[in-house]
Scaffold this motif. Structure first.
Motif, PDB file in Angstrom:
ATOM      1  N   ALA A 341       0.740  -0.890  -0.287  1.00  0.00           N
ATOM      2  CA  ALA A 341       0.053  -0.536  -0.036  1.00  0.00           C
ATOM      3  C   ALA A 341       1.422   1.010   0.213  1.00  0.00           C
ATOM      4  N   LEU A 342      -0.016   2.324  -0.469  1.00  0.00           N
ATOM      5  CA  LEU A 342       0.969   3.711  -0.185  1.00  0.00           C
ATOM      6  C   LEU A 342       1.203   4.109   1.066  1.00  0.00           C
ATOM      7  N   GLU A 343       2.139   5.286   1.709  1.00  0.00           N
ATOM      8  CA  GLU A 343       1.714   5.422   3.074  1.00  0.00           C
ATOM      9  C   GLU A 343       1.979   7.068   2.631  1.00  0.00           C
ATOM     10  N   ARG A 344       1.604   8.123   3.034  1.00  0.00           N
ATOM     11  CA  ARG A 344       2.152   8.755   3.022  1.00  0.00           C
ATOM     12  C   ARG A 344       2.981   9.823   3.953  1.00  0.00           C
ATOM     13  N   VAL A 345       4.591  10.135   3.597  1.00  0.00           N
ATOM     14  CA  VAL A 345       5.085  10.444   4.704  1.00  0.00           C
ATOM     15  C   VAL A 345       5.761  11.831   4.575  1.00  0.00           C
ATOM     16  N   THR A 346       6.906  12.391   5.813  1.00  0.00           N
ATOM     17  CA  THR A 346       6.925  14.001   5.116  1.00  0.00           C
ATOM     18  C   THR A 346       9.090  13.967   5.016  1.00  0.00           C
ATOM     19  N   ARG A 347       8.881  13.649   3.836  1.00  0.00           N
ATOM     20  CA  ARG A 347      10.265  14.508   4.272  1.00  0.00           C
ATOM     21  C   ARG A 347      11.636  14.331   4.861  1.00  0.00           C
ATOM     22  N   ASP A 348      12.738  14.037   5.407  1.00  0.00           N
ATOM     23  CA  ASP A 348      13.031  14.710   6.532  1.00  0.00           C
ATOM     24  C   ASP A 348      13.743  15.589   6.469  1.00  0.00           C
ATOM     25  N   ASP A 349      13.579  15.981   5.268  1.00  0.00           N
ATOM     26  CA  ASP A 349      14.617  17.462   4.752  1.00  0.00           C
ATOM     27  C   ASP A 349      14.659  18.565   4.565  1.00  0.00           C
ATOM     28  N   SER A 350      12.654  18.118   4.817  1.00  0.00           N
ATOM     29  CA  SER A 350      11.512  19.093   4.162  1.00  0.00           C
ATOM     30  C   SER A 350       9.995  18.658   4.766  1.00  0.00           C
ATOM     31  N   SER A 351       9.899  19.661   6.390  1.00  0.00           N
ATOM     32  CA  SER A 351       8.425  19.567   6.699  1.00  0.00           C
ATOM     33  C   SER A 351       7.414  19.562   5.848  1.00  0.00           C
ATOM     34  N   ASP A 352       7.771  20.591   4.761  1.00  0.00           N
ATOM     35  CA  ASP A 352       6.664  20.975   3.594  1.00  0.00           C
ATOM     36  C   ASP A 352       6.270  19.047   2.563  1.00  0.00           C
ATOM     37  N   ILE A 353       7.252  18.152   2.584  1.00  0.00           N
ATOM     38  CA  ILE A 353       7.257  17.849   1.477  1.00  0.00           C
ATOM     39  C   ILE A 353       6.300  16.486   1.377  1.00  0.00           C
ATOM     40  N   VAL A 354       5.492  15.647   1.092  1.00  0.00           N
ATOM     41  CA  VAL A 354       5.097  14.663   0.913  1.00  0.00           C
ATOM     42  C   VAL A 354       5.374  13.708   0.080  1.00  0.00           C
ATOM     43  N   GLU A 355       6.098  12.282   0.481  1.00  0.00           N
ATOM     44  CA  GLU A 355       6.066  12.232  -0.421  1.00  0.00           C
ATOM     45  C   GLU A 355       5.074  10.489  -0.527  1.00  0.00           C
ATOM     46  N   GLU A 356       4.969   9.750  -1.325  1.00  0.00           N
ATOM     47  CA  GLU A 356       4.423   8.101  -1.176  1.00  0.00           C
ATOM     48  C   GLU A 356       5.215   7.148  -0.983  1.00  0.00           C
ATOM     49  N   LYS A 357       4.799   6.633   0.201  1.00  0.00           N
ATOM     50  CA  LYS A 357       6.443   5.169  -0.248  1.00  0.00           C
ATOM     51  C   LYS A 357       4.996   3.530   0.170  1.00  0.00           C
ATOM     52  N   LYS A 358       6.292   3.228  -0.228  1.00  0.00           N
ATOM     53  CA  LYS A 358       5.435   1.403  -0.490  1.00  0.00           C
ATOM     54  C   LYS A 358       5.878   0.780   0.911  1.00  0.00           C
ATOM     55  N   LYS A 359       3.975   0.356   1.875  1.00  0.00           N
ATOM     56  CA  LYS A 359       4.322  -0.519   2.816  1.00  0.00           C
ATOM     57  C   LYS A 359       4.035  -1.483   2.658  1.00  0.00           C
ATOM     58  N   LEU A 360       4.957  -2.597   2.895  1.00  0.00           N
ATOM     59  CA  LEU A 360       4.808  -3.856   2.638  1.00  0.00           C
ATOM     60  C   LEU A 360       3.060  -4.672   3.742  1.00  0.00           C
TER      61      LEU A 360
END
Length: 758
Positions: A341-360
Motif C-alpha cells: 500500500a502507499l503511505e504518505r510520509v514527510t521527507r526528513d529534509d523538509s516538513s512541507d514535502i510529502v511523498e508516497e512510500k510503499k509499505k508491505l
C-alpha cells in the motif's frame, strides 16, 4: 522468574498451539485481540507466537479464470461449482434450457453466450476455501479482467486445445504479469477436432515467454478423449458417472507408457532449469520423489517463472477435479503474496514535502484494516461494492474511512457473493473477498480503519483509453431523459472504460468505449434496464493529432481595451516525444524575462491547446513544448495573458511541425476453417489491413492482421457471410498510426467550425 503475564502468555500459547486446527479467528476474534494485547504487554512479539491466521490462510485461494473469448471459462466455472457442491445441476452457457450458466446471471450474457461482467463466487474443495472470479474473454470488457487480476492471488489461464494462444490470451498474459499473478494453465476442449495440446504448450513458451510443461497426458483426443494420465503419480484417471463426478484410477494404458515417461523426463528437466533445489538433486543424480516434483512446481509457479499445464475438457466433464487439486497444490494462499500500500510520509529534509512510500501489508486479521473496492454494481438494494480485504478485519457496523474522500462511513451490510446471490456475513478477514451495500464510492477506492492514524491507500487500476464513440440521445426526449441520465451515471461509475461527454459544438451526448460490442451492450442495457430507447449516431473513431518534427514559435499576445490590458510574449519550440504518446512541458527559461510565477499558467495553456488539434479537432499527443524566453509588461502581464500566449504559440508552431492525424490500429485475429483462409486474407487487405501472420493446423487456421479501426465496422456480418457462419474474430487496440490521407477528416472539421460560427 517469569511474571504472571508471561506465565499466562505461555499457557495461552500452548493452548492455541494444541488447537490450531480447530480454533479459527472467525469464531474467536475477541480472544485473539486480547491474546495480541497480552503478548505486547509481556514484551513478546505476536509474530513469534502461533499465528491462528496461518491455518485459515493456508486453506484459502483467491483465483481468477481468464482466457480468450470462447475458450470455455464459464463452462469450466460451472463444472467447478458442480464438483464442489455449490450447484446441484449443470447448465450450459447459452441457456438453451432456459436457465444458463450460474455465473452468467445477466439476460444478455445468456442470450449472446458471452460473459459481459465478471462474477464472484466461493466454493470448498478438500477442506480448502476457493474464492473465484469468472472474467469476460472479449477484449471490449478487458477492464473486468484488469480489476479482477488486481485483487487476486492466482489465476487459471484457459487455452483452447485447437486454437491455442490467441490474441486475448496475450492480453491476459500481460495483465497477469502487470500485477504479478502466478498462474496454472488448463488446456481445454481436447474433445474438439484438431486439438493438439503439445502444440499449445510450445505456443505458451514461445508466445508468452513462460516456461511450461505438462503434468497431464490425455488418454485419446477429439472424440476419443477418455481421461487423463497424471505424469507425476503415473496413474490413469477416468471420470465416470453422468457428469464425470466419480474418479477411477488405474494403471497407465500400455500405448501411453512411453509418452508418459518422456513427458515426465521433460517435466523434471524443465523444473531443474527453473528451480535451484530440484536442479541440485537432478545434477547430483539423486532420487527425485513425487513430493520433490510437487514442491518444485509450487516454488517455480509462485516465482512466476513456470506454469504447470493441466488438460481436459470442461464440456465433457474431464480433468476439472484434477485442476482443482492443482489449484490447491500450486497456487499461493493470501499470506504468500506480497501486497503493498502507499503511505504518505514527510521527507526528513523538509516538513512541507510529502511523498508516497510503499509499505508491505501483513496478512494478520488483527492489524489495522486495509481494503480495496475493485468493482461496483447497481442492485435492487443500492450500490454493491466488491472489496478485497488485504489486512485486518472488516466488520458490519464498523467505522471505516475512504482514503480518497477522507469521509468516515459505517459499514451497513456485508455479504459474500455467489454470482447474483448473496449470503449475509458479519465480518470479512484478511484475504477475503466480500461485498458491502450502501456506500457511495468509486472503483479503486481504499477503505481503512477509522482509528488508523496513518491511513494507507492501495495503488489504482490501469485503465486503457477508449477507442470508439457513439452519439446517443433518447427517442422520447421528456419521458426518457431522467432515466437516460441515471443510466449514464451508473454505467460510468461501474465501468472506468465507459466514458460520457457532451460535444460542445453539436451539443450531442457522446459515449466512448473499448469497441463496437462494448457500446452495443450498453445501448441494449439502457433499453432493458431503464426502458430508454436510444437514437444512435454512426460510430466515431477516436483519432489523435501529433507532430513529426521540431518547430519554433515566437508569439506575442496583446489586448488593449482601456485601462489595464493583456500582454505576454513567449519564445520556444515544440517537438515529438520519444514514445509518440506522452506529452511534456519543459521549462527552458534562462534569466528572469518571464517570472517563474507565470509558468503554471503557461503549462495550463499548453495542455488546454492539446485538447483540440488544429487539423481535425481531436486531442494532440506525442508532443513536448519547451519555453526558452519571453517578455512581460509591468502592468498588462498576468496569468491570463500568458495562458493565451501559450495556446496561440503552440498553435503557431503546430502547423509548422509537420502536423499529422493518427488513427487507431487494431490487432485482429480471425479463426476460420482452412478452406476460407485465402478469402479472409483478401478481405482484410481490402480493409487496409496488413497481414502479420497466418497459420494452419488440421482443419482450422488463423490470420493475424493490423487493421484501422474505421475499416472494421460491419466486419462481423461480412465474416459470417464469407465463412457460412463458421468463422470468428477478436480484435484489440494496438496503437495509433499516421493516417495517410486525412483530407476528408480535415474538410469535415472545417465545415463543422464554419457552421458553428454562423
Amino acid at each position: 522468574m517469569l511474571s504472571t503475564s508471561h506465565v499466562l502468555l505461555r499457557k495461552a500459547s500452548d493452548a492455541f498451539l494444541s488447537h490450531r486446527s480447530v480454533i479459527q479467528p472467525r469464531a474467536f476474534p475477541a480472544i485473539w485481540v486480547q491474546f495480541s494485547k497480552l503478548s505486547t504487554s509481556a514484551g513478546v512479539a505476536v509474530h513469534d507466537l502461533p499465528d491462528i491466521d496461518l491455518d485459515r490462510l493456508e486453506k484459502q485461494r483467491n483465483i481468477g479464470i481468464s482466457a480468450h473469448i470462447d475458450s470455455g471459462k464459464t463452462t469450466l466455472t460451472e463444472r467447478i461449482l458442480f464438483y464442489t457442491g455449490r450447484i446441484r445441476q449443470i447448465h450450459e452457457v447459452k441457456g438453451k434450457d432456459g436457465v444458463g450458466a450460474k455465473m452468467d446471471s445477466m439476460d444478455l450474457e445468456r442470450e449472446k453466450g458471452i460473459t459481459i461482467a465478471s462474477a464472484a463466487t466461493h466454493a470448498t474443495w478438500d477442506g480448502n476455501t476457493i474464492n473465484i472470479i469468472d472474467t469476460p474473454g472479449h477484449v471490449d470488457f478487458t477492464i473486468e479482467v484488469e480489476r479482477a487480476l488486481r485483487v487476486l492471488d492466482g489465476a487459471i489461464l484457459v487455452l483452447c486445445g485447437v486454437s491455442g494462444v490467441q490474441s486475448q490470451s496475450l492480453t491476459v498474459d500481460r495483465q497477469m504479469k502487470r500485477y504479478g499473478v502466478p498462474r496454472v494453465t488448463f488446456i481445454n476442449k481436447l474433445d474438439r477436432a484438431g486439438s493438439d495440446p503439445w502444440r499449445v504448450i510450445e505456443q505458451v513458451e514461445k508466445k508468452l515467454g513462460l516456461r511450461a510443461a505438462a503434468i497431464h497426458v490425455p488418454i485419446g483426443l477429439e472424440s476419443d478423449l477418455k481421461g487423463i494420465v497424471d505424469i507425476i503419480s503415473q496413474e490413469a484417471i477416468y471420470f465416470d458417472g453422468p457428469n464425470g463426478e466419480t474418479l477411477r484410477r488405474e494403471a497407465i494404458p500400455p500405448e501411453l507408457v512411453e509418452l508418459v515417461a518422456a513427458r515426465r523426463k521433460y517435466l523434471i528437466e524443465t523444473l531443474a532449469d527453473v528451480d535451484e533445489t530440484l536442479g541440485d538433486k537432478y545434477l547430483m543424480e539423486e532420487h527425485i520423489t513425487d513430493d520433490d516434483v510437487h514442491e518444485a512446481i509450487r516454488r517455480a509457479t509462485l516465482q512466476k517463472i513456470f506454469s504447470p499445464v493441466m488438460m481436459g475438457s470442461a464440456l465433457k466433464n474431464t480433468g476439472v477435479q484434477t485442476l482443482l487439486d492443482g489449484i490447491i497444490k500450486y497456487l499461493p494462499n493470501p499470506a504468500e503474496r506480497e501486497n503493498y500500500a502507499l503511505e504518505r510520509v514527510t521527507r526528513d529534509d523538509s516538513s512541507d514535502i510529502v511523498e508516497e512510500k510503499k509499505k508491505l501489508l501483513s496478512s494478520h486479521s488483527t492489524e489495522p484494516l486495509v481494503s480495496l473496492a475493485f468493482k461496483l454494481e447497481e442492485s435492487r438494494f443500492g450500490q454493491l461494492t466488491y472489496l478485497r480485504v488485504y489486512q485486518g478485519t472488516l466488520r458490519k457496523g464498523d467505522l471505516v474511512v475512504n482514503t480518497r474522500t477522507k469521509k468516515k462511513v459505517k459499514v451497513p451490510r456485508l455479504v459474500r457473493m455467489h454470482s447474483n446471490e448473496m449470503e449475509e456475513i458479519q465480518e470479512a478477514l484478511s484475504g477475503d473477498i466480500c461485498a458491502m451495500f450502501g456506500l457511495e464510492c468509486a472503483s479503486g477506492d481504499t477503505f481503512v480503519s477509522a482509528s488508523d492514524s496513518k491511513p494507507l491507500s492501495m495503488e489504482s487500476l490501469f485503465v486503457p483509453d477508449s477507442v470508439m464513440s457513439l452519439a446517443v440521445a433518447p427517442k422520447k426526449k421528456d419521458a426518457g431523459s431522467n432515466n437516460f441520465t441515471k443510466a449514464l451515471n451508473r454505467f460510468t461509475r461501474e465501468d472506468p472504460t465507459f466514458r460520457v461527454h457532451m460535444d460542445p459544438e453539436s451539443k450531442q451526448t457522446i459515449i466512448s468505449g473499448m469497441g463496437e460490442l462494448h457500446l452495443q451492450i450498453y445501448v441494449e442495457r439502457m433499453l432493458r434496464e431503464y426502458n430508454v430507447d436510444l437514437e444512435v449516431g454512426a460510430p466515431r473513431v477516436n483519432y489523435r493529432e501529433t507532430v513529426q518534427r521540431r518547430a519554433n514559435f515566437n508569439y506575442t499576445h496583446k489586448k488593449q481595451s482601456g485601462g489595464a490590458g493583456q500582454f505576454a510574449a513567449l519564445e520556444g519550440y515544440i517537438e515529438p516525444t520519444e514514445d509518440g504518446v506522452s506529452v511534456e512541458f519543459k521549462n527552458g527559461l534562462i534569466g528572469n524575462n518571464v517570472p517563474p510565477g507565470f509558468l503554471p499558467a503557461i503549462e495550463k495553456g499548453f495542455r488546454e491547446a492539446l485538447e483540440e488539434g488544429s487539423l481535425t479537432g481531436h486531442r494532440v499527443q506525442g508532443v513536448r513544448m519547451v519555453v526558452q524566453d519571453g517578455k512581460t509588461h509591468p502592468v498588462d502581464s498576468n496569468e491570463l495573458s500568458f495562458r493565451m500566449a501559450s495556446i496561440q504559440g503552440f498553435r503557431q508552431a503546430f502547423m509548422r511541425a509537420k502536423a499529422g492525424v493518427l488513427e487507431p490500429i487494431m490487432k485482429v485475429e480471425v479463426e476460420i476453417p482452412t478452406e476460407y483462409q485465402g478469402t479472409i486474407m483478401g478481405g482484410l487487405s481490402k480493409r487496409r489491413g496488413i497481414i502479420v501472420n497466418s497459420s494452419a493446423h488440421s482443419e482450422y487456421g488463423s490470420v493475424v492482421a493490423e487493421v484501422p479501426l474505421k475499416m472494421m465496422f460491419g466486419y462481423s456480418t461480412e465474416l459470417r457471410s464469407m465463412t457460412q457462419g463458421k468463422g470468428e474474430y477478436s480484435m484489440e487496440y494496438l496503437q495509433h498510426r499516421i493516417l495517410p490521407d486525412p483530407d476528408e477528416l480535415m474538410s469535415d472539421y472545417k465545415e463543422k467550425k464554419a457552421a458553428g460560427r454562423k
